[in-house]
Design an enzyme around this catalytic site. Structure first.
Site, PDB file in Angstrom:
ATOM      1  N   GLU A 152      -9.663  -5.167  -6.358  1.00 54.75           N
ATOM      2  CA  GLU A 152      -8.486  -4.332  -6.123  1.00 54.75           C
ATOM      3  C   GLU A 152      -7.844  -4.645  -4.775  1.00 54.75           C
ATOM      4  O   GLU A 152      -7.098  -3.834  -4.240  1.00 54.75           O
ATOM      5  CB  GLU A 152      -8.862  -2.849  -6.186  1.00 54.75           C
ATOM      6  CG  GLU A 152      -9.796  -2.364  -5.100  1.00 54.75           C
ATOM      7  CD  GLU A 152     -11.281  -2.514  -5.430  1.00 54.75           C
ATOM      8  OE1 GLU A 152     -12.077  -1.742  -4.874  1.00 54.75           O
ATOM      9  OE2 GLU A 152     -11.636  -3.382  -6.235  1.00 54.75           O
ATOM     10  N   ASP A 163      -5.418  -2.641  -0.215  1.00 52.45           N
ATOM     11  CA  ASP A 163      -6.539  -2.251  -1.065  1.00 52.45           C
ATOM     12  C   ASP A 163      -6.167  -0.959  -1.788  1.00 52.45           C
ATOM     13  O   ASP A 163      -5.731   0.011  -1.152  1.00 52.45           O
ATOM     14  CB  ASP A 163      -7.794  -2.034  -0.211  1.00 52.45           C
ATOM     15  CG  ASP A 163      -9.061  -1.991  -1.058  1.00 52.45           C
ATOM     16  OD1 ASP A 163      -9.563  -3.057  -1.408  1.00 52.45           O
ATOM     17  OD2 ASP A 163      -9.521  -0.874  -1.352  1.00 52.45           O
TER      18      ASP A 163
END
Length: 296
Positions: free
Chosen positions: A217, A174
């Site tokens: 993301e 992430d």
């Protein structure tokens, strides 16, 4: 046996088929004259596949690349390349020829490619065949970044964890504070960052590895035949590369990091269990201050 190998090599040298052999690092180890002539590779040179494609594209030789952004096309091509034991697709060359390309991988990661000219083969259905190939690529590709999408990354993870699969490591990644990038600089800058990050990752991983975007993301890295210690070393190296990068030319001082959760996945493991372990490790990495890799 030497006579047989000598005869086979002589036939490869004489055939109009485009024949190439790549090692597990995707470096060319053999190319016959037909392939070298098509891609402008001098005798004795052994470039990587990426170097070969970059040079032929810049020189106006080799395959026709139908993309506005060459780097995005390259990331997409590398995301699919070498991920299946056998793959067949069609492509057109700048010299007007049309090729059917067959890729065959062995268990150690060596790849044989053979290109057969099919310029005159069922021209009336060529557009249909090409549309099929494009649809298959689109089904496996993240539209924004060009890397593997969630579906393809999960498929590769399941192959790795199959009862008779190679096993390996699964990493969930992430980008840190990505929302702040969108809020401060706008979504276009956020998209530019995602593309730059994916290009960096695809350039740094091995051909057998699979890197995909699973949402927003969040990304997943599949590392077949990799033990946990080696996987941790490799992901830490990727994190160091990201820290040192300057992904946004308009913002030369901008830097970023990622957090990662990493787990070992033996043959017979399940994706849901492995992903759960990696995701919990990612959560711990976030709690510990981000910019780090945690094991689960």
């Amino acid at each position: 046996m030497p006579d047989l190998l000598t005869r086979m090599r002589a036939l490869y040298e004489a055939t109009p088929l485009l024949v190439a052999l790549y090692d597990p690092t995707d470096r060319l180890r053999y190319a016959n004259p037909a392939l070298r002539a098509t891609f402008g590779v001098p005798d004795g040179e052994l470039p990587t596949w990426e170097e070969l494609v970059r040079r032929s594209h810049a020189a106006g030789t080799g395959i026709i690349i139908k993309a506005d952004d060459f780097e995005t096309w390259l990331a997409s091509a590398k995301s699919r390349r070498g991920k299946m034991r056998f793959r067949s697709f069609e492509t057109d060359l700048r010299d007007g020829r049309w090729l059917l390309v067959n890729e065959t991988m062995d268990a150690d990661g060596w790849m044989l490619t053979v290109g057969v000219e099919v310029t005159s083969f069922r021209v009336d259905t060529r557009d249909i065949r090409q549309a099929r190939d494009h649809a298959l690529r689109a089904a496996h590709t993240d539209e924004l970044t060009g890397v593997a999408n969630r579906r393809f990354a999960i498929h590769r993870a399941n192959e790795m964890m199959a009862p008779h699969g190679p096993g390996g490591a699964l990493c969930v990644i992430d980008l840190d504070n990505f929302k702040h990038v969108n809020d401060r600089f706008g979504h276009q800058t956020g998209d530019d960052l995602l593309r730059a990050y994916c290009a960096l990752m695809v350039a740094a991983i091995g051909r057998a590895d699979c890197f995909g975007r699973v949402g927003g993301e969040e990304f997943m890295l599949v590392l077949p035949q990799t033990d946990l210690a080696d996987a941790e070393r490799r992901v830490c190296d990727l994190l160091a590369r990201v820290r040192a990068s300057r992904p946004l030319p308009a913002l030369p001082d901008f830097t970023y990091t990622f957090s990662a959760g990493l787990t070992f996945t033996p043959p017979g493991d399940t994706f849901s269990e492995a992903y759960g372990r990696a995701d919990r490790a990612l959560y711990l990495a976030k709690l510990a201050g981000r910019d780090r890799v945690m094991l689960g």
